[in-house]
Design a protein around this motif. Structure first.
Motif, PDB file in Angstrom:
ATOM      1  N   LYS A   1      -0.605  -0.420  -4.510  1.00 48.01           N
ATOM      2  CA  LYS A   1      -1.837   0.260  -4.364  1.00 48.01           C
ATOM      3  C   LYS A   1      -1.626   1.511  -3.854  1.00 48.01           C
ATOM      4  O   LYS A   1      -0.919   2.002  -3.232  1.00 48.01           O
TER       5      LYS A   1
ATOM      6  N   HIS B   1      -1.901  -2.600  10.101  1.00 43.81           N
ATOM      7  CA  HIS B   1      -1.604  -1.291  10.706  1.00 43.81           C
ATOM      8  C   HIS B   1      -0.357  -1.267  11.818  1.00 43.81           C
ATOM      9  O   HIS B   1       0.171  -0.410  12.286  1.00 43.81           O
TER      10      HIS B   1
ATOM     11  N   CYS C   1      -9.424  -5.867   9.425  1.00 41.65           N
ATOM     12  CA  CYS C   1      -8.262  -4.597   9.596  1.00 41.65           C
ATOM     13  C   CYS C   1      -8.815  -4.048  10.938  1.00 41.65           C
ATOM     14  O   CYS C   1      -9.958  -3.942  11.142  1.00 41.65           O
TER      15      CYS C   1
ATOM     16  N   LYS D   1     -10.304  -1.557  -4.609  1.00 43.53           N
ATOM     17  CA  LYS D   1     -10.029  -1.833  -2.894  1.00 43.53           C
ATOM     18  C   LYS D   1     -11.165  -0.760  -2.521  1.00 43.53           C
ATOM     19  O   LYS D   1     -11.149   0.251  -2.872  1.00 43.53           O
TER      20      LYS D   1
ATOM     21  N   GLY E   1     -11.407   0.704   0.729  1.00 47.80           N
ATOM     22  CA  GLY E   1     -10.908   0.900   2.281  1.00 47.80           C
ATOM     23  C   GLY E   1     -11.967   0.813   3.494  1.00 47.80           C
ATOM     24  O   GLY E   1     -13.253   0.907   3.211  1.00 47.80           O
ATOM     25  N   SER E   2     -11.529   0.677   4.701  1.00 50.18           N
ATOM     26  CA  SER E   2     -12.318   0.858   5.961  1.00 50.18           C
ATOM     27  C   SER E   2     -13.490   1.696   5.870  1.00 50.18           C
ATOM     28  O   SER E   2     -14.522   1.649   6.432  1.00 50.18           O
TER      29      SER E   2
ATOM     30  N   GLU F   1       0.842  -1.216  -0.295  1.00 55.91           N
ATOM     31  CA  GLU F   1      -0.053   0.067   0.060  1.00 55.91           C
ATOM     32  C   GLU F   1       0.771   1.167  -0.048  1.00 55.91           C
ATOM     33  O   GLU F   1       1.311   1.612   1.157  1.00 55.91           O
TER      34      GLU F   1
ATOM     35  N   GLU G   1      -1.992  -6.960   3.204  1.00 60.00           N
ATOM     36  CA  GLU G   1      -1.725  -5.755   2.595  1.00 60.00           C
ATOM     37  C   GLU G   1      -1.031  -4.924   3.793  1.00 60.00           C
ATOM     38  O   GLU G   1      -1.462  -5.074   4.816  1.00 60.00           O
TER      39      GLU G   1
ATOM     40  N   SER H   1      -5.470  -6.733   6.258  1.00 60.52           N
ATOM     41  CA  SER H   1      -4.842  -5.440   5.985  1.00 60.52           C
ATOM     42  C   SER H   1      -4.095  -4.987   7.286  1.00 60.52           C
ATOM     43  O   SER H   1      -5.147  -4.546   8.180  1.00 60.52           O
TER      44      SER H   1
ATOM     45  N   TYR I   1      -3.379   3.679  13.814  1.00 59.44           N
ATOM     46  CA  TYR I   1      -2.029   3.529  13.210  1.00 59.44           C
ATOM     47  C   TYR I   1      -0.881   4.057  14.377  1.00 59.44           C
ATOM     48  O   TYR I   1      -1.008   5.350  14.486  1.00 59.44           O
TER      49      TYR I   1
ATOM     50  N   GLN J   1      -4.407   5.504  -3.179  1.00 59.44           N
ATOM     51  CA  GLN J   1      -5.642   5.856  -2.748  1.00 59.44           C
ATOM     52  C   GLN J   1      -6.125   6.921  -3.565  1.00 59.44           C
ATOM     53  O   GLN J   1      -5.442   7.867  -3.808  1.00 59.44           O
TER      54      GLN J   1
ATOM     55  N   SER K   1     -12.070  -3.817   2.643  1.00 59.30           N
ATOM     56  CA  SER K   1     -11.598  -3.900   4.355  1.00 59.30           C
ATOM     57  C   SER K   1     -12.698  -3.637   5.180  1.00 59.30           C
ATOM     58  O   SER K   1     -13.873  -3.160   4.932  1.00 59.30           O
TER      59      SER K   1
ATOM     60  N   MET L   1     -12.156   6.164  -3.084  1.00 59.78           N
ATOM     61  CA  MET L   1     -12.616   6.875  -1.782  1.00 59.78           C
ATOM     62  C   MET L   1     -14.125   7.233  -1.896  1.00 59.78           C
ATOM     63  O   MET L   1     -14.435   7.965  -0.901  1.00 59.78           O
TER      64      MET L   1
ATOM     65  N   SER M   1      -7.599   2.295  -4.024  1.00 57.09           N
ATOM     66  CA  SER M   1      -8.758   2.371  -3.209  1.00 57.09           C
ATOM     67  C   SER M   1      -9.685   3.394  -3.779  1.00 57.09           C
ATOM     68  O   SER M   1      -9.184   4.502  -4.085  1.00 57.09           O
TER      69      SER M   1
HETATM   70  C1  PEP Z   1      -8.232   2.850   3.876  1.00 54.30           C
HETATM   71  C2  PEP Z   1      -7.654   1.603   3.131  1.00 54.30           C
HETATM   72  O1  PEP Z   1      -7.372   0.381   3.656  1.00 54.30           O
HETATM   73  P1  PEP Z   1      -7.574  -0.375   5.043  1.00 54.30           P
HETATM   74  O2  PEP Z   1      -8.878  -0.088   5.357  1.00 54.30           O
HETATM   75  O3  PEP Z   1      -7.310  -1.535   4.643  1.00 54.30           O
HETATM   76  O4  PEP Z   1      -6.329   0.263   6.049  1.00 54.30           O
HETATM   77  C3  PEP Z   1      -7.311   2.059   1.714  1.00 54.30           C
HETATM   78  O5  PEP Z   1      -7.011   0.905   1.114  1.00 54.30           O
HETATM   79  O6  PEP Z   1      -7.460   3.089   0.956  1.00 54.30           O
END
Ligand code: PEP
Ligand code: LRY
Length: 372
Positions: free
Chosen positions: A48, A214, A181, A127, A129-130, A20, A233, A212, A185, A50, A152, A110, A108
């Motif tokens: 990947k 972190h 996930c 993708k 994302g969460s 990522e 990921e 995924s 972070y 965003q 995710s 968004m 991803s």
């Molecule tokens: C937010 C993302 O991923 P994740 O939720 O897997 O951290 C993303 O891929 O942009």
């Protein structure tokens, strides 16, 4: 493509590894190209990014808010995000670079406009994302594309994950994977809740359940593979101490290489393994044991609240709406809002509800905005 084989349930002898890059390129396409090369050299299958269309992802006030952070690339959050966003031409350059290096390229999506943008680029998969795992209009639109989806599930409850799978099934979508996930972070080992991979595997036996991560280091993600995650990921950075919110919990090239080498050496025919076997195999200490502790079901963890408050999506007015009006689907949009409003998953429940007052375009719809 390996990912298609994994998603369609074929027996494969490799795990699909996504590097990522996200926004760790610092807004520089040349840095992004170098990172693609490093990720390929380290043995990743995919890089990947965003993709956001800023007015489609964020409300005006979310973009205009001051961004006071050591990681800010602009005075407002909008200026910061604009600095990190690549243009279509830059996406095409990166895609061509990936083609030359024979590494999959995607991003991803968004928001809905970014979904269209990526579909147009003909990426191998999309993708979600969460932050959009509870954005059901986006999920439905994505499900109607003829592209595999990797979704995710950070910052979501088990009930929302059930609804994601139901949404896919109702749309006739077979080729999708879920990623366990935790959106924190970096994620502390005890919050990684790796056993949710097994919980999700049991609950959705026909769906590929990836991870995924972190967290710091590369042991926990190896454990995820040994629990049966066929897609993994991790954020990737040339240098963890750079400016930017994600660098610290990203892997540097030598860590990424260590990860891909370890995963490549696993005998996937003996996967899934039990937590005890995994701790033994990986020579794990307390941190790995904490990551593998028993978890009953998926909840929104306290450590995810900062990310949910910052990047979770709310229901906002798509246009100016008057007191007494009854909401229709087209009157609502789902965006990151400042302040936040009702969460994205309540979207359908609001249809037909009467407004208690006027709401301006891009303003959040709150519980107090509607008459029950
Ligand atoms: C937010 C993302 O991923 P994740 O939720 O897997 O951290 C993303 O891929 O942009
Ligand atoms: C939930 C989600 O989207 N998370 C992403 C993927 O993991 C992150 O990369 C965020 O984009 C990033 O942390 C945002 O940082 P800032 O707010 O400084 O631009």
């Amino acid at each position: 493509m390996l990912l298609n084989d994994i998603i369609s349930g074929k027996v494969v002898d490799s795990v699909y590894i996504i590097a990522e890059i996200g926004q760790n390129h610092q807004g520089c396409v040349e840095t992004a190209k170098k990172m693609i090369w490093e990720a390929k050299k380290a043995g990743c299958h995919c890089v990947k990014f965003q993709k956001s269309d800023l007015p489609a992802k964020f409300t005006r006030s979310a973009l205009d808010r001051e961004y006071i952070s050591d990681h800010a690339w602009g005075k407002t959050y909008g200026e910061h995000k604009e600095y990190l966003e690549f243009s279509k031409d830059q996406y095409l350059q990166l895609q061509a670079h990936c083609k030359e290096l024979n590494v999959d390229f995607t991003a991803s999506a968004m928001d809905e406009r970014s979904l269209e943008f990526l579909a147009d680029l003909n990426v191998p998969f999309i993708k979600i994302g969460s932050g959009d795992a509870n954005n059901f209009p986006l999920l439905k639109k994505a499900a109607n594309l003829n592209l595999p989806l990797v979704i995710s599930t950070g910052m979501q409850t088990m009930q929302t994950v059930e609804r994601i799978v139901q949404t896919m099934r109702e749309s006739g979508k077979e080729d999708f994977a879920l990623m366990h996930c935790v959106s924190s972070y970096p994620t502390d080992p005890e919050d990684c809740s790796l056993q949710l991979i097994s919980v999700l595997r049991r609950r959705f036996p026909n769906v590929a359940i990836g991870y995924s991560g972190h967290e710091l280091g590369v042991v926990i993600i190896q454990a995820a593979v040994l629990l049966g995650a066929p897609i993994v990921e991790r954020h990737f950075t040339p240098d963890k101490i750079q400016k930017g919110s994600d660098h610290r919990c990203s892997l540097e090239p030598q860590e990424l290489k260590a990860l891909t080498t370890a995963i490549t050496n696993f005998k996937l025919s003996s996967v899934p393994m039990s937590p005890q076997e995994i701790v033994q195999k990986l020579n794990g200490g307390e941190e790995l044991e904490a990551a593998l502790q028993h978890v009953e079901s998926k909840t929104i963890l306290p450590c995810e609240l900062p990310c949910r408050n910052k990047l979770g999506k709310s229901i906002v007015a798509a246009r100016n709406l008057n007191k007494g009006y009854r909401l229709q689907l087209a009157d609502m949009a789902i965006k990151v809002s400042e302040p936040s409003g009702l969460t994205a998953e309540d979207y359908l429940d609001l249809v037909g509800k009467e407004l208690a007052g006027n709401i301006g375009e891009d303003e959040p719809i709150l519980g107090s905005s509607i008459i029950n």
